[in-house]
Write an enzyme that holds these catalytic residues in place. Structure first.
Site, PDB file in Angstrom:
ATOM      1  N   LYS A   1       5.824 -27.372   4.379  1.00 32.46           N
ATOM      2  CA  LYS A   1       6.531 -28.642   4.168  1.00 32.46           C
ATOM      3  C   LYS A   1       5.769 -29.812   4.803  1.00 32.46           C
ATOM      4  O   LYS A   1       5.618 -30.879   4.207  1.00 32.46           O
ATOM      5  CB  LYS A   1       7.931 -28.538   4.755  1.00 32.46           C
ATOM      6  CG  LYS A   1       8.635 -29.849   5.087  1.00 32.46           C
ATOM      7  CD  LYS A   1       9.903 -29.585   5.871  1.00 32.46           C
ATOM      8  CE  LYS A   1      10.622 -30.858   6.271  1.00 32.46           C
ATOM      9  NZ  LYS A   1       9.939 -31.604   7.347  1.00 32.46           N
ATOM     10  N   ASN A   2       5.285 -29.592   6.027  1.00 32.02           N
ATOM     11  CA  ASN A   2       4.628 -30.675   6.745  1.00 32.02           C
ATOM     12  C   ASN A   2       3.206 -30.932   6.273  1.00 32.02           C
ATOM     13  O   ASN A   2       2.579 -31.914   6.701  1.00 32.02           O
ATOM     14  CB  ASN A   2       4.654 -30.394   8.249  1.00 32.02           C
ATOM     15  CG  ASN A   2       6.044 -30.521   8.827  1.00 32.02           C
ATOM     16  OD1 ASN A   2       6.840 -31.330   8.371  1.00 32.02           O
ATOM     17  ND2 ASN A   2       6.359 -29.709   9.820  1.00 32.02           N
TER      18      ASN A   2
ATOM     19  N   ARG B   1      12.091 -38.661   7.324  1.00 33.39           N
ATOM     20  CA  ARG B   1      11.153 -39.383   8.173  1.00 33.39           C
ATOM     21  C   ARG B   1       9.812 -39.569   7.457  1.00 33.39           C
ATOM     22  O   ARG B   1       9.072 -40.511   7.748  1.00 33.39           O
ATOM     23  CB  ARG B   1      10.952 -38.616   9.482  1.00 33.39           C
ATOM     24  CG  ARG B   1      10.011 -39.334  10.436  1.00 33.39           C
ATOM     25  CD  ARG B   1      10.023 -38.751  11.824  1.00 33.39           C
ATOM     26  NE  ARG B   1       9.022 -39.385  12.667  1.00 33.39           N
ATOM     27  CZ  ARG B   1       9.172 -40.557  13.254  1.00 33.39           C
ATOM     28  NH1 ARG B   1      10.277 -41.238  13.082  1.00 33.39           N
ATOM     29  NH2 ARG B   1       8.212 -41.061  14.016  1.00 33.39           N
TER      30      ARG B   1
ATOM     31  N   MET C   1       9.335 -32.247  23.790  1.00 34.92           N
ATOM     32  CA  MET C   1       9.107 -33.398  22.913  1.00 34.92           C
ATOM     33  C   MET C   1      10.365 -34.180  22.558  1.00 34.92           C
ATOM     34  O   MET C   1      10.348 -35.411  22.534  1.00 34.92           O
ATOM     35  CB  MET C   1       8.403 -32.927  21.627  1.00 34.92           C
ATOM     36  CG  MET C   1       7.005 -32.390  21.886  1.00 34.92           C
ATOM     37  SD  MET C   1       6.150 -31.930  20.374  1.00 34.92           S
ATOM     38  CE  MET C   1       6.015 -33.510  19.547  1.00 34.92           C
TER      39      MET C   1
ATOM     40  N   ASP D   1       8.548 -27.043  16.766  1.00 35.32           N
ATOM     41  CA  ASP D   1       9.466 -26.705  15.668  1.00 35.32           C
ATOM     42  C   ASP D   1       9.948 -25.258  15.722  1.00 35.32           C
ATOM     43  O   ASP D   1      10.840 -24.884  14.948  1.00 35.32           O
ATOM     44  CB  ASP D   1       8.800 -26.981  14.316  1.00 35.32           C
ATOM     45  CG  ASP D   1       8.870 -28.444  13.925  1.00 35.32           C
ATOM     46  OD1 ASP D   1       9.557 -29.217  14.621  1.00 35.32           O
ATOM     47  OD2 ASP D   1       8.232 -28.824  12.924  1.00 35.32           O
TER      48      ASP D   1
ATOM     49  N   ASP E   1      15.550 -35.962  10.860  1.00 29.50           N
ATOM     50  CA  ASP E   1      16.374 -35.228  11.810  1.00 29.50           C
ATOM     51  C   ASP E   1      16.783 -36.092  12.997  1.00 29.50           C
ATOM     52  O   ASP E   1      16.002 -36.913  13.476  1.00 29.50           O
ATOM     53  CB  ASP E   1      15.614 -34.007  12.354  1.00 29.50           C
ATOM     54  CG  ASP E   1      15.453 -32.923  11.315  1.00 29.50           C
ATOM     55  OD1 ASP E   1      16.318 -32.843  10.423  1.00 29.50           O
ATOM     56  OD2 ASP E   1      14.482 -32.161  11.385  1.00 29.50           O
TER      57      ASP E   1
END
Length: 430
Positions: A24-25, A95, A336, A314, A119
């Site tokens: 996805k990223n 985002r 983070m 993640d 998110d």
């Protein structure tokens, strides 16, 4: 769209083979970067999830054509694009809308973006994006919307004030169009950043230092057409390792992209979960020790996230759920995002033995017997972690707001059901 709910009957053993979706990223910045060239681009292994669908709609809104020719194959042609005001409702969903700043600034010389969504896991600063664009010759105005303008982008020696993934990606795309050589220092080096760089190289860009923290871009590039395959999602692979562990099930994760799994495997080994490698497949056998490895001298160990190539942020939610089923005590340190750990209240309600020390640290003592319960998914990764907890718990769980899970995991209910899980999606897919 109507809200989505998962009804999960837990306590079932799983088995079989599953292949992770495309990253996805990787897909999101690559879809945005396809606007950089006026020639057609074909992307394969694109995860068909809500976030990619939303970004495709945003690409169409600025004049590009974007069509799904197969379930996971996307063709984009940005022959002519315009710096139109982007739909605030679409931008608020993800985002990744901020990733349109780089290519639209390069092609149109200006772009106005509503604040990006995504998110709710704590503050996610945009300052690093602004810093990079300004050093590349753009002006940035931030009021109720973000406005970027540049008559001409120029190469520069850019030091990012933090190794932000999306800021690195935005700067990388803008640097490809800039006149002269750009040095991106303190750059993020995650697998998805590498994937974007390799996509740009396939288009014709000249980039050095892929996979390191200093990326050198020689611009401006003459870009053409390409067909490019999105790499497998290492975060989904980590989620599946956790799934196999908490259900004590043997799973084969096919075409797992094992070259990017070293830190993930090391993190799970600290929890007593050892994976085997067979070619490009990852094998998670049953019969794991599931015993947390103490630090030298018998001290309580710690699992913490850090920028790549360390254990990824993640996967902290997945690791926390996994630790509830392991024998021992461990401190989980999420550095983070200050809101990401709040989902552990749901695990405590299910019977998990967890002490939330502060927004960044939790102590997990296991093993604990989880019981089915109603819960709400606050974000993509916590939602997937809750799904793991529900699948291994005794009894039935209801996960509300499962829309969040489907933003990042393609048809995950169907794919886990094929392994032996029992997940009912409401409403059912048409």
């Amino acid at each position: 769209m109507p809200p989505i709910q998962y009804i999960v009957e837990g306590g079932r053993r799983l088995s079989g083979t599953i292949e992770p979706s495309g990253n996805k990223n990787s897909a999101l910045p690559i879809i945005a970067a396809a606007l950089l060239t006026e020639h057609p681009v074909t992307l394969t292994n694109v995860p068909r999830i809500r976030d990619t669908e939303t970004l495709v709609e945003l690409c169409r809104s600025v004049g590009a054509t974007a069509e799904w020719t197969e379930r996971n194959t996307l063709q984009i042609h940005a022959k002519e694009i315009r710096a139109a005001d982007l739909d605030p409702a679409l931008c608020a969903r993800i985002r990744a809308s901020i990733l349109l700043a780089g290519p639209l600034l390069a092609r149109c010389g200006e772009v106005a973006l509503p604040p990006p969504g995504g998110d709710v896991i704590g503050r996610r600063r945009l300052d690093t994006h602004f810093l990079a664009f300004e050093q590349l010759g753009a002006t940035v105005t931030a009021t109720h919307r973000l406005e970027f303008r540049a008559t001409r982008l120029k190469g520069a020696d850019v030091f990012l004030d933090e190794p932000s993934v999306t800021a690195t990606e935005n700067a990388l795309v803008a640097a490809v169009a800039a006149r002269g050589t750009t040095y991106l220092r303190n750059a993020a080096s995650e697998p998805h950043v590498q994937d974007l760089a390799n996509f740009l190289i396939a288009l014709g860009a000249k980039i050095e230092g892929v996979g390191t923290n200093t990326i050198i871009v020689h611009g401006p590039a003459t870009l053409g057409s390409t067909t490019f395959a999105i790499q497998p999602d290492h975060i989904e692979v980590g989620s599946l390792i956790g799934l196999a562990a908490v259900t004590r099930s043997p799973l084969r994760i096919a075409r797992a992209g094992v070259e990017h799994l070293r830190s993930i495997r090391m993190g799970f080994e600290r929890l007593g979960i050892v994976c085997g490698v067979e070619g490009d497949d990852l094998v998670v056998p049953s019969g794991q020790t599931m015993k947390i490895q103490d630090d030298f001298g018998g001290h309580v160990p710690k699992l913490e996230d850090q920028p790549w190539p360390a254990f990824p942020a993640d996967l902290m939610s997945i690791a926390i759920v996994t630790a509830t089923q392991c024998d021992g005590v461990i401190l989980m340190h999420e550095k983070m995002f200050e809101s990401r750990m709040f989902f552990v209240d749901n695990l405590i309600a299910m019977g998990g033995r967890i002490v939330l020390c502060d927004p960044h640290r939790a102590i997990v003592a296991g093993p604990s017997r989880l019981r089915g319960a109603p819960m709400n998914s606050p974000d993509i990764r916590a939602g997937m972690a809750m799904l793991l907890a529900a699948v291994c718990a005794e009894g039935t769980s209801t996960i509300n707001n499962a829309d969040q899970i489907e933003r990042g995991y393609e048809r995950i209910d169907e794919r886990l059901n094929a392994l032996g899980a029992k997940i009912k999606r409401i409403p059912a897919r048409s």
